[in-house]
Design a protein around this motif. Structure first.
Motif, mmCIF file in Angstrom:
data_model
loop_
_atom_site.group_PDB
_atom_site.id
_atom_site.type_symbol
_atom_site.label_atom_id
_atom_site.label_comp_id
_atom_site.label_asym_id
_atom_site.label_seq_id
_atom_site.Cartn_x
_atom_site.Cartn_y
_atom_site.Cartn_z
ATOM 1 N N VAL A 174 0.087 4.676 8.235
ATOM 2 C CA VAL A 174 0.031 5.181 6.480
ATOM 3 C C VAL A 174 -1.304 4.859 5.655
ATOM 4 C CG1 VAL A 174 2.841 4.459 6.893
ATOM 5 C CG2 VAL A 174 0.519 2.000 5.759
ATOM 6 N N GLY A 175 -1.735 4.152 6.470
ATOM 7 C CA GLY A 175 -3.805 4.602 6.266
ATOM 8 C C GLY A 175 -4.135 3.325 4.959
ATOM 9 N N ILE A 176 -3.309 2.111 5.943
ATOM 10 C CA ILE A 176 -3.754 0.650 5.228
ATOM 11 C C ILE A 176 -5.138 0.182 5.861
ATOM 12 C CG2 ILE A 176 -1.779 0.915 3.777
ATOM 13 C CD1 ILE A 176 -0.768 -1.056 5.325
ATOM 14 N N ILE A 224 5.736 -2.965 4.210
ATOM 15 C CA ILE A 224 4.350 -2.184 3.793
ATOM 16 C C ILE A 224 4.024 -2.311 2.277
ATOM 17 C CG2 ILE A 224 2.783 0.234 3.492
ATOM 18 C CD1 ILE A 224 3.559 -0.638 6.417
ATOM 19 N N ARG A 225 5.791 -2.514 1.549
ATOM 20 C CA ARG A 225 5.754 -2.652 -0.222
ATOM 21 C C ARG A 225 5.091 -3.830 -0.529
ATOM 22 N NH1 ARG A 225 10.294 0.426 -1.135
ATOM 23 N NH2 ARG A 225 10.206 1.869 -1.118
ATOM 24 N N ILE A 242 3.517 -5.456 0.872
ATOM 25 C CA ILE A 242 1.565 -5.877 1.144
ATOM 26 C C ILE A 242 0.526 -5.573 0.340
ATOM 27 C CG2 ILE A 242 -0.500 -5.648 2.580
ATOM 28 C CD1 ILE A 242 1.630 -4.781 5.218
ATOM 29 N N PHE A 243 1.690 -4.259 0.095
ATOM 30 C CA PHE A 243 1.421 -3.489 -1.726
ATOM 31 C C PHE A 243 1.655 -4.588 -2.726
ATOM 32 C CE2 PHE A 243 2.097 -0.908 -5.136
ATOM 33 C CZ PHE A 243 1.124 -0.238 -5.054
ATOM 34 N N ILE A 297 7.762 -3.248 11.349
ATOM 35 C CA ILE A 297 7.603 -3.263 9.804
ATOM 36 C C ILE A 297 7.740 -2.198 9.466
ATOM 37 C CG2 ILE A 297 4.874 -2.494 9.730
ATOM 38 C CD1 ILE A 297 5.280 -4.261 7.470
ATOM 39 N N SER A 298 8.618 -2.121 8.504
ATOM 40 C CA SER A 298 9.382 -1.001 7.781
ATOM 41 C C SER A 298 8.751 -0.718 6.379
ATOM 42 C CB SER A 298 10.960 -1.231 7.191
ATOM 43 O OG SER A 298 10.630 -1.838 6.276
ATOM 44 N N SER A 299 8.637 0.903 5.462
ATOM 45 C CA SER A 299 8.400 1.148 3.691
ATOM 46 C C SER A 299 7.959 -0.215 3.678
ATOM 47 C CB SER A 299 8.490 2.731 3.786
ATOM 48 O OG SER A 299 9.765 2.277 4.010
ATOM 49 N N GLY A 300 9.492 -1.209 4.055
ATOM 50 C CA GLY A 300 9.566 -1.742 2.406
ATOM 51 C C GLY A 300 7.900 -2.847 3.170
ATOM 52 N N LYS A 312 -1.620 -7.145 -2.734
ATOM 53 C CA LYS A 312 -2.786 -6.525 -2.584
ATOM 54 C C LYS A 312 -2.803 -5.942 -4.309
ATOM 55 C CE LYS A 312 -6.312 -4.697 -1.280
ATOM 56 N NZ LYS A 312 -7.512 -5.419 -0.561
ATOM 57 N N LYS A 313 -1.759 -5.366 -4.882
ATOM 58 C CA LYS A 313 -2.543 -4.776 -6.692
ATOM 59 C C LYS A 313 -1.399 -5.653 -7.390
ATOM 60 C CE LYS A 313 -2.961 -0.925 -7.097
ATOM 61 N NZ LYS A 313 -4.432 -0.084 -7.158
#
Lengths: 92, 601
Positions: free
Chosen positions: A81-83, A48-49, A51-52, A43-46, A55-56
């Protein structure tokens, strides 16, 4: 509730497409998104985005994020990444 | 066509001559379009001339034992004696003063600099005065770009005043002695050189508005508002999974967020809706104290390479400013893709271009010549050796030398050398060797300081240039070109002098002036001989023309040394340097003719 079965990778290449696919569900009353991560190895930062986004953006209310069968290497990324506190993990 | 046995071939020139011509053209092309070191180019060229039989072994080695090379090397030791006893620093401190007008400041600076340059190395003077001018420009509130170029022009014009002022003069004097058996006096060129200097100084003061008024590149790093700071989001930060805007990390007091790096890549577009993740590195530009407050207010931590202010120097590290030089292999590369940090245990902190800090990650900036780099270096890093010195030019050349009794001794040695050689009591070679020995004997400089002050690279290119010059003379090219000049401009000696001087002047804007001098000496000498005149005035005019390298930053080492610190652009040199070059060359020819009336043999 929305269930998404993830493939082997959730990277910068396929995560924007997944976000586009999720766009029609915005403000449709989704309160829970389940990611089946059985096959997920990267999983990349993309990713994670995505998931973000779930969530948001999917709902004004708090959306519960659930990950099924998450491998250790993915957990390590979540830890970095602290999630982890924002996700419920279920195995089996 | 006949085979080579000394007989002439195409266009009246032998194969040897054509090989030499091809070699010279290749040298010029290589020096213009590549970053190969001049000394290497010269040594390869004479290797080719030897391998092809143009030069024999004795001729090939002749450059290395030439008086020019020895005098230049030994003079560097004499200079070291003056430098390390504080004589030069004392002069610099006491002659500049604090003039209240810019034209007066120019005069106060250019006159003493040019007079000192008559006896000292141009490159060394430029390095020493570079730092003095930096501080002086701040005191006078004048942009350094308004002072650096006049300073290097003064250094170069002053260098022509005596035979030892510049290597080109030494080359001409040495070759003249070899060709005629006669010697030139130390001050043979003084009067014409002084006239050129006067005209040059007046011209520069008159057109001072043509000089660019630019902020010093170093200033980009010296104000508190111009720093970049990298901060890390720890994994337990309370702002994780908020947007940058929500977290109050996008618009911050005293600065701006200029980049964000997630753990695996940088987002293409930076918006305040970007999600904050643990491990993110946030790069801010702005006022350092305000930005560092984010550590307290937003639970951020310093990244791996925190950027310190000039005043907040770590115990083990210090900040050093360097410029990317014209021949640097770093040009077109990023520091990230080079090994310079790893090889030298230094860390790049910031990059500025033409006085403005670049708002990008320093390591990812594709470097250009003249870029200013701020490095964090371990204390006492020697930035004058290895690949640091060859790729970068460090500006903080600060050496504090106290003026002591040895300053008087070194001044006396220098004065004695000047008097003895000027009055022909001893030869130039004898005079410089004796002075260098005296400097060492009276401990005006240490053996190491003396050895470090000799530029071995310059000596190698000087030796190579001399050998090349002798090949041009030997193969008949010089004679052929001399005939060519005569056929174009006629047999009038002044026109011949002007013709050759202008050709040398044009080439010296692009090629190192020692090489140009060595190439043009045989041409000028032959031209004078062919029209039946005493060659000395012609060669003195050549000294001035070959030294008039003011129009490009690559024309001479002093020009290059101020390119970065002055924040100059290539065209800045052309705007003022080209007319100055033409004026000095014409004045030089006229002054030589007035001082030394042409004598028919």
């Amino acid at each position: 509730m929305l269930t998404i079965v993830l493939g082997e990778y959730l990277s910068a290449i396929n995560s924007p497409m997944l976000t586009e696919d999720l766009a029609p569900y915005v403000n449709q009353g989704i309160d829970k998104v389940i990611f089946d991560a059985t096959n997920l190895t990267y999983i990349s930062s993309g990713g994670i985005r995505v998931i973000f986004f779930c969530k948001k953006t999917l709902s004004k209310e708090n959306v519960e994020i659930v990950f099924l069968n998450t491998r250790n290497e993915i957990l390590e990324v979540f830890d970095l990444v602290g999630i982890q506190p924002f996700i419920t993990f279920i195995n089996g | 066509m006949e085979l080579y046995d000394g007989m002439t071939l195409m266009l009246g020139l032998s194969i040897d001559a054509w090989i030499t011509i091809a070699t010279v053209i290749t040298i010029i092309v290589v020096m213009l379009f590549t970053k190969v070191r001049t000394d290497a180019v010269m040594l390869i060229a004479i290797g080719v001339l030897f391998a092809t039989g143009v030069l024999d072994a004795k001729e090939m080695c002749s450059g290395f034992s030439a008086g020019t090379v020895v005098v230049t090397g030994v003079l560097a030791v004499v200079m070291a004696g003056l430098r390390y006893t504080g004589v030069l620093q004392w002069i610099m401190k006491h002659v500049f003063g604090l003039p209240d007008r810019y034209p007066t400041a120019l005069m106060r600076m250019m006159v003493p600099v040019s007079l000192l340059s008559a006896f000292l190395s141009n490159t060394m003077l430029t390095m020493l005065f570079g730092n003095v001018l930096k501080r002086w420009s701040r005191k006078l509130n004048i942009a350094p770009s308004k002072l650096y170029l006049p300073m290097v022009y003064a250094v170069q014009m002053g260098g022509v005043l005596t035979l030892i002022g510049t290597s080109t003069n030494i080359v001409v004097a040495d070759l003249y002695e070899s060709a005629t058996g006669k010697t030139l006096n130390m001050f043979s060129i003084f009067v014409p050189g002084m006239l050129c200097l006067l005209v040059g100084v007046v011209f520069i003061v008159a057109v001072r508005r043509w000089l660019p008024d630019r902020k010093s590149p170093e200033e980009a790093f010296e104000t508190a508002t111009d720093y970049t700071v990298e901060l890390l989001v720890p994994s337990d930060n309370p702002n994780i999974f908020k947007t940058l805007g929500e977290a109050g990390l996008f618009h911050v007091k005293g600065g701006n967020l200029i980049a964000i790096r997630h753990f695996d890549h940088d987002p293409a577009f930076l918006t305040e809706d970007e999600c904050v993740m643990g491990g993110d590195r946030l790069v801010y530009a702005g006022q350092i104290d305000e930005i560092l407050e984010l550590k307290e207010t937003h639970n951020l931590v310093a990244s791996n390479h925190p950027i310190r202010s000039m005043n907040e120097i770590n115990k083990n590290y210090e900040l050093r400013i360097a410029f990317v030089n014209f021949y640097s292999k770093l040009i077109g590369k990023t520091i990230e893709n080079s090994t310079i940090e790893r090889d030298n245990n230094v860390i790049l902190v910031a990059v500025a271009r033409r006085g403005k800090r670049i708002e990008a990650a320093p390591r990812e900036v594709e470097l250009q010549a003249g870029d200013t780099l701020l490095f964090e270096c371990p204390r006492k890093t020697n930035t004058y050796v290895g690949n640091l010195s060859s790729q970068l030019q460090f500006s903080d050349f600060h050496e504090v030398v106290k003026v002591g009794p040895n300053a008087i001794v070194s001044s006396l040695i220098m004065t004695a050398m000047m008097i003895l050689t000027a009055t022909n009591v001893v030869s130039l070679l004898h005079g410089t060797v004796l002075a260098a020995l005296a400097m060492l004997l009276f401990r005006c400089c240490s053996i190491n300081q003396a050895m470090d002050s000799v530029s071995w690279r310059s000596l190698m290119s000087l030796a190579g240039s001399i050998v090349l010059g002798s090949a041009i003379a030997k193969t008949g090219i010089a004679q052929m070109i001399a005939f060519g000049v005569i056929s174009v401009v006629g047999t009038h000696p002044i026109l011949i002098m002007l013709g050759v001087c202008f050709a040398a002047m044009l080439i010296t804007q692009l090629v190192e002036n020692v090489a140009v001098t060595a190439m043009f000496f045989p041409i000028m000498y032959q031209a004078a001989v062919q029209v039946g005149y005493e060659s000395a005035p012609f060669l003195l005019a050549l000294m001035i023309a070959a030294n008039a390298s003011y129009s490009t930053p690559i024309a001479a080492s002093p020009n290059m040394l101020v390119y970065g610190p002055g924040g100059y652009r290539f065209f800045d040199y052309m705007r003022i340097g080209l007319p100055l070059t033409i004026i000095v060359t014409i004045t030089g020819v006229a002054a030589v003719i007035l001082t030394y009336p042409l004598v028919k043999l």
